[in-house]
Design a protein around this motif. Structure first.
Motif, PDB file in Angstrom:
ATOM      1  N   TRP A   1       0.828  -1.329   0.000  1.00 52.53           N
ATOM      2  CA  TRP A   1      -0.044   0.211   0.404  1.00 52.53           C
ATOM      3  C   TRP A   1       0.247   1.494  -0.337  1.00 52.53           C
ATOM      4  O   TRP A   1       0.484   1.788  -0.934  1.00 52.53           O
ATOM      5  N   GLU A   2       1.976   1.288   1.366  1.00 53.46           N
ATOM      6  CA  GLU A   2       2.598   2.695   0.887  1.00 53.46           C
ATOM      7  C   GLU A   2       3.735   2.652  -0.500  1.00 53.46           C
ATOM      8  O   GLU A   2       3.251   3.461  -0.755  1.00 53.46           O
ATOM      9  N   GLU A   3       3.718   1.526  -1.213  1.00 51.40           N
ATOM     10  CA  GLU A   3       4.701   2.068  -2.597  1.00 51.40           C
ATOM     11  C   GLU A   3       3.431   1.900  -3.632  1.00 51.40           C
ATOM     12  O   GLU A   3       3.945   3.504  -4.006  1.00 51.40           O
TER      13      GLU A   3
ATOM     14  N   LEU B   1       1.766   7.083  -6.212  1.00 52.62           N
ATOM     15  CA  LEU B   1       1.012   8.251  -6.701  1.00 52.62           C
ATOM     16  C   LEU B   1       1.277   9.660  -6.577  1.00 52.62           C
ATOM     17  O   LEU B   1       0.457  10.850  -7.348  1.00 52.62           O
ATOM     18  N   GLU B   2       1.742   9.939  -5.166  1.00 51.86           N
ATOM     19  CA  GLU B   2       2.338  10.933  -4.762  1.00 51.86           C
ATOM     20  C   GLU B   2       3.191  11.553  -5.314  1.00 51.86           C
ATOM     21  O   GLU B   2       3.190  13.107  -6.032  1.00 51.86           O
ATOM     22  N   GLU B   3       4.510  10.827  -6.557  1.00 48.84           N
ATOM     23  CA  GLU B   3       5.086  11.370  -7.229  1.00 48.84           C
ATOM     24  C   GLU B   3       4.339  11.513  -8.650  1.00 48.84           C
ATOM     25  O   GLU B   3       5.043  12.096  -9.329  1.00 48.84           O
TER      26      GLU B   3
ATOM     27  N   THR C   1     -11.051  -9.874  -1.543  1.00 48.60           N
ATOM     28  CA  THR C   1     -10.262  -9.349  -2.415  1.00 48.60           C
ATOM     29  C   THR C   1     -10.934  -8.385  -3.816  1.00 48.60           C
ATOM     30  O   THR C   1     -12.174  -8.880  -3.816  1.00 48.60           O
ATOM     31  N   VAL C   2     -10.203  -7.640  -3.535  1.00 47.95           N
ATOM     32  CA  VAL C   2     -10.943  -6.515  -3.406  1.00 47.95           C
ATOM     33  C   VAL C   2     -10.823  -5.956  -5.834  1.00 47.95           C
ATOM     34  O   VAL C   2      -9.641  -5.571  -5.305  1.00 47.95           O
ATOM     35  N   GLU C   3     -11.238  -5.129  -6.620  1.00 45.42           N
ATOM     36  CA  GLU C   3     -10.681  -4.651  -7.398  1.00 45.42           C
ATOM     37  C   GLU C   3     -11.150  -3.289  -6.858  1.00 45.42           C
ATOM     38  O   GLU C   3     -12.637  -2.852  -7.027  1.00 45.42           O
ATOM     39  N   ILE C   4     -10.627  -2.075  -7.295  1.00 44.57           N
ATOM     40  CA  ILE C   4     -10.821  -1.083  -7.004  1.00 44.57           C
ATOM     41  C   ILE C   4     -10.944  -0.498  -7.935  1.00 44.57           C
ATOM     42  O   ILE C   4      -9.788  -0.477  -8.545  1.00 44.57           O
ATOM     43  N   LYS C   5     -11.558   1.025  -7.967  1.00 48.25           N
ATOM     44  CA  LYS C   5     -11.522   1.767  -9.381  1.00 48.25           C
ATOM     45  C   LYS C   5     -12.030   3.267  -8.175  1.00 48.25           C
ATOM     46  O   LYS C   5     -12.762   3.105  -7.826  1.00 48.25           O
ATOM     47  N   GLY C   6     -11.118   4.579  -9.105  1.00 49.79           N
ATOM     48  CA  GLY C   6     -10.772   5.482  -8.120  1.00 49.79           C
ATOM     49  C   GLY C   6     -11.276   6.666  -9.130  1.00 49.79           C
ATOM     50  O   GLY C   6     -10.488   6.840 -10.589  1.00 49.79           O
ATOM     51  N   ASN C   7     -11.102   7.978  -9.008  1.00 56.40           N
ATOM     52  CA  ASN C   7     -11.771   9.412  -9.618  1.00 56.40           C
ATOM     53  C   ASN C   7     -11.108  10.232  -8.195  1.00 56.40           C
ATOM     54  O   ASN C   7     -11.939  10.124  -7.311  1.00 56.40           O
ATOM     55  N   TYR C   8     -10.612  11.215  -9.000  1.00 58.58           N
ATOM     56  CA  TYR C   8     -10.120  12.711  -7.796  1.00 58.58           C
ATOM     57  C   TYR C   8     -11.252  13.447  -8.367  1.00 58.58           C
ATOM     58  O   TYR C   8     -11.516  13.364  -9.118  1.00 58.58           O
TER      59      TYR C   8
ATOM     60  N   LYS D   1     -11.252  19.916   0.051  1.00 61.80           N
ATOM     61  CA  LYS D   1     -10.309  18.996   0.074  1.00 61.80           C
ATOM     62  C   LYS D   1      -9.850  18.275  -1.167  1.00 61.80           C
ATOM     63  O   LYS D   1     -11.280  18.201  -1.500  1.00 61.80           O
ATOM     64  N   LYS D   2      -8.888  17.696  -1.741  1.00 62.58           N
ATOM     65  CA  LYS D   2      -8.718  16.953  -2.307  1.00 62.58           C
ATOM     66  C   LYS D   2      -8.977  15.354  -2.265  1.00 62.58           C
ATOM     67  O   LYS D   2      -8.437  15.434  -1.016  1.00 62.58           O
ATOM     68  N   ALA D   3      -9.562  14.828  -2.432  1.00 63.43           N
ATOM     69  CA  ALA D   3      -9.780  13.593  -2.197  1.00 63.43           C
ATOM     70  C   ALA D   3     -10.033  12.520  -3.654  1.00 63.43           C
ATOM     71  O   ALA D   3     -10.075  13.001  -4.323  1.00 63.43           O
ATOM     72  N   GLN D   4     -10.395  11.390  -2.753  1.00 57.47           N
ATOM     73  CA  GLN D   4     -10.767  10.270  -3.802  1.00 57.47           C
ATOM     74  C   GLN D   4     -11.952   8.960  -3.887  1.00 57.47           C
ATOM     75  O   GLN D   4     -11.927   8.739  -2.857  1.00 57.47           O
ATOM     76  N   VAL D   5     -13.071   9.300  -4.325  1.00 54.19           N
ATOM     77  CA  VAL D   5     -14.110   8.257  -5.214  1.00 54.19           C
ATOM     78  C   VAL D   5     -13.789   7.165  -5.129  1.00 54.19           C
ATOM     79  O   VAL D   5     -12.954   6.957  -5.975  1.00 54.19           O
TER      80      VAL D   5
END
Length: 335
Positions: free
Chosen positions: A199-201, A206-208, A229-236, A242-246
């Motif tokens: 997760w940290e990697e 993402l931060e880079e 086990t989950v498949e995640i999809k995200g959008n900022y 605040k900058k967030a992600q759903v």
């Protein structure tokens, strides 16, 4: 000045006859056939709004015989509901005119400075802002419905602190945490401890500046300790500044287990095929050779030894066939 080509229904709340006359003239000059209704007191305005709620605009004098100031604005705004409200004020209460914007007023106009052009612009801009606000509210409502009514778990987290900001009912039901528990947690709290490094990697990348992948398969931890086990999809998105992600988290645990089962079955089938083509062939070839050699033996010379070799090869072949049957039965049991 071009007239607005929309027929507006306007309620003018003004107790000064001279000001009322000018406002009506300015409205007719700036708008195309406006429907103008008037009230000279709060009571009359209240009666008008009780009878008819279909006004597009209300022009409100701040000082009426039976009510004035903040109390007047609040009560008219409550009666008018979402109707666009513009305050008319004199020089002596210009400061309150500005303050009135915090009470749901769309704009304020100083009476001595009103012209047909100024009134027209105020109306057009105020109604435009109202429509834009309504579209934004409608968009937010659709987002909230999509988020909270989705049958798939969804959550929202802050990109700076990784705290959960919102979570839908499907996530609450699936993960077992209450809404209050979710909102007191951080994103790593739903990951197994042995997955923290992974997760940290990902977060570091993402931060880079690495864009969020179209989908990521990760492991999540439910409240009862189950790992899924989950498949995640995200959008900022921007959430309250605040900058967030759903995130949409689709549980694919069953699919992954099914694929693993199929792959395991394929491996066993390959082992069976190899045993049939290689392991079985050795004792079978010996048996065939021994049987053929029996025809060349004279009398009983060496027949006992030959019989023993045939029996040994037959037993070996029987064991191999038994192993094949066991592997085949194991495949059927795993289905």
């Amino acid at each position: 000045m071009n007239k607005a080509m929309v027929s507006y229904r306007v309620l003018v709340v003004e107790d000064n006859e001279g000001d009322l006359f000018l406002i009506e003239e300015y409205l007719r000059e700036g708008l195309e056939d406006p429907e103008i209704y008037t009230a000279t007191s709060f009571r009359q305005a209240k009666d008008q709004l009780s009878i008819n709620r279909g006004y597009d605009l209300i022009l409100l004098d701040l000082t009426l015989p039976d009510k004035y100031g903040k109390e007047l604005i609040q009560e008219i705004a409550q009666l008018a509901e979402d109707t666009c409200l513009i305050v008319l004020t004199g020089y002596n209460n210009e400061a309150f005119g500005i303050e009135s914007l915090a009470h749901g007023v769309a704009d304020y106009l100083i009476k001595d400075e009103i012209t047909p052009s100024i009134l027209h612009k105020s109306i057009v801009y105020s109604l435009g802002r109202k429509q834009a606000s309504e579209r934004l509210m409608d968009s937010e409502k659709r987002y909230k419905d999509l988020f909270h009514l989705s049958p798939i778990p969804m959550y929202l987290y802050c990109c700076d602190s990784y705290n959960f900001l919102d979570v839908n009912q499907a996530a609450i039901n699936h993960y077992g945490y209450s809404r209050e528990e979710f909102l007191s947690m951080r994103l790593p709290d739903i990951r197994p401890r042995e997955d923290y490094k992974t997760w940290e990697e990902l977060i570091k990348k993402l931060e880079e500046g690495m864009p969020f992948p179209d989908s990521v398969v990760v492991r999540h931890l439910k409240k009862n300790g189950d790992i899924i086990t989950v498949e995640i999809k995200g959008n900022y998105i921007d959430f309250l500044g605040k900058k967030a992600q759903v995130i949409l988290a689709h549980d694919i645990t069953k699919q992954v287990k099914y694929i693993e089962t199929v792959e395991d079955q394929n491996t066993r089938l390959q082992e069976i095929a190899w045993m049939q083509s290689h392991v079985v062939r050795s004792p079978l070839s010996r048996l065939m050779g021994l049987v053929q050699s029996m025809d060349t033996l004279e009398e009983d010379l060496g027949k006992d030894a030959l019989n023993k070799m045939i029996l040994d090869s037959a037993c070996e072949l029987d064991q191999i066939i038994h192993q094949i049957v066991q592997k085949a039965e194991r495949i059927n049991l795993d289905k």
